[in-house]
Design a protein around this motif. Structure first.
Motif, short mmCIF file in Angstrom:
data_model
loop_
_atom_site.label_atom_id
_atom_site.label_comp_id
_atom_site.label_asym_id
_atom_site.label_seq_id
_atom_site.Cartn_x
_atom_site.Cartn_y
_atom_site.Cartn_z
N VAL A 34 0.86 -1.18 0.00
CA VAL A 34 0.00 0.00 0.00
C VAL A 34 0.90 1.23 0.00
N ARG A 90 -4.06 7.75 4.89
CA ARG A 90 -5.53 7.89 4.84
C ARG A 90 -6.22 6.80 5.66
N MET A 91 -5.65 5.61 5.67
CA MET A 91 -6.22 4.52 6.48
C MET A 91 -6.18 4.90 7.97
N LEU A 140 0.70 7.39 0.98
CA LEU A 140 -0.46 8.28 1.10
C LEU A 140 -1.71 7.49 1.49
N LYS A 141 -1.92 6.33 0.91
CA LYS A 141 -3.08 5.52 1.26
C LYS A 141 -2.97 4.99 2.69
N ARG A 142 -1.76 4.64 3.13
CA ARG A 142 -1.54 4.21 4.51
C ARG A 142 -1.99 5.31 5.47
#
Length: 76
Positions: free
Chosen positions: A41, A48-49, A44-46
């Protein structure tokens, strides 16, 4: 807001994560979140999580949250 509350919220939202949060002033915090869910992942997605676990507290009660998000392999 305090570090223990933030740790609990992140841990609840990411139950497979190891979470460490620090911050003494009640609005600026640093978090280390280690989770196998971060495998493959992008950063940036981490982030957001993690932000999703805190909901509307981000930008309100939590003014700033510095994040390090790692897989267990990246942490070792």
């Amino acid at each position: 807001m305090d570090s223990a509350t933030i740790e609990q919220m992140i841990s609840t939202g990411l139950p497979d994560a190891q979470v460490e949060v620090s911050g003494e002033d009640g609005v600026h915090f640093e978090a280390l979140v280690i989770s196998p869910s971060f495998e493959d992942v992008p950063t940036l997605k981490r982030h957001r999580m993690v932000y999703a676990t805190l909901g509307s507290l981000m930008g309100n009660e939590i003014h700033a949250l510095g994040l390090r998000t790692l897989t267990p392999e990246e942490h070792s």
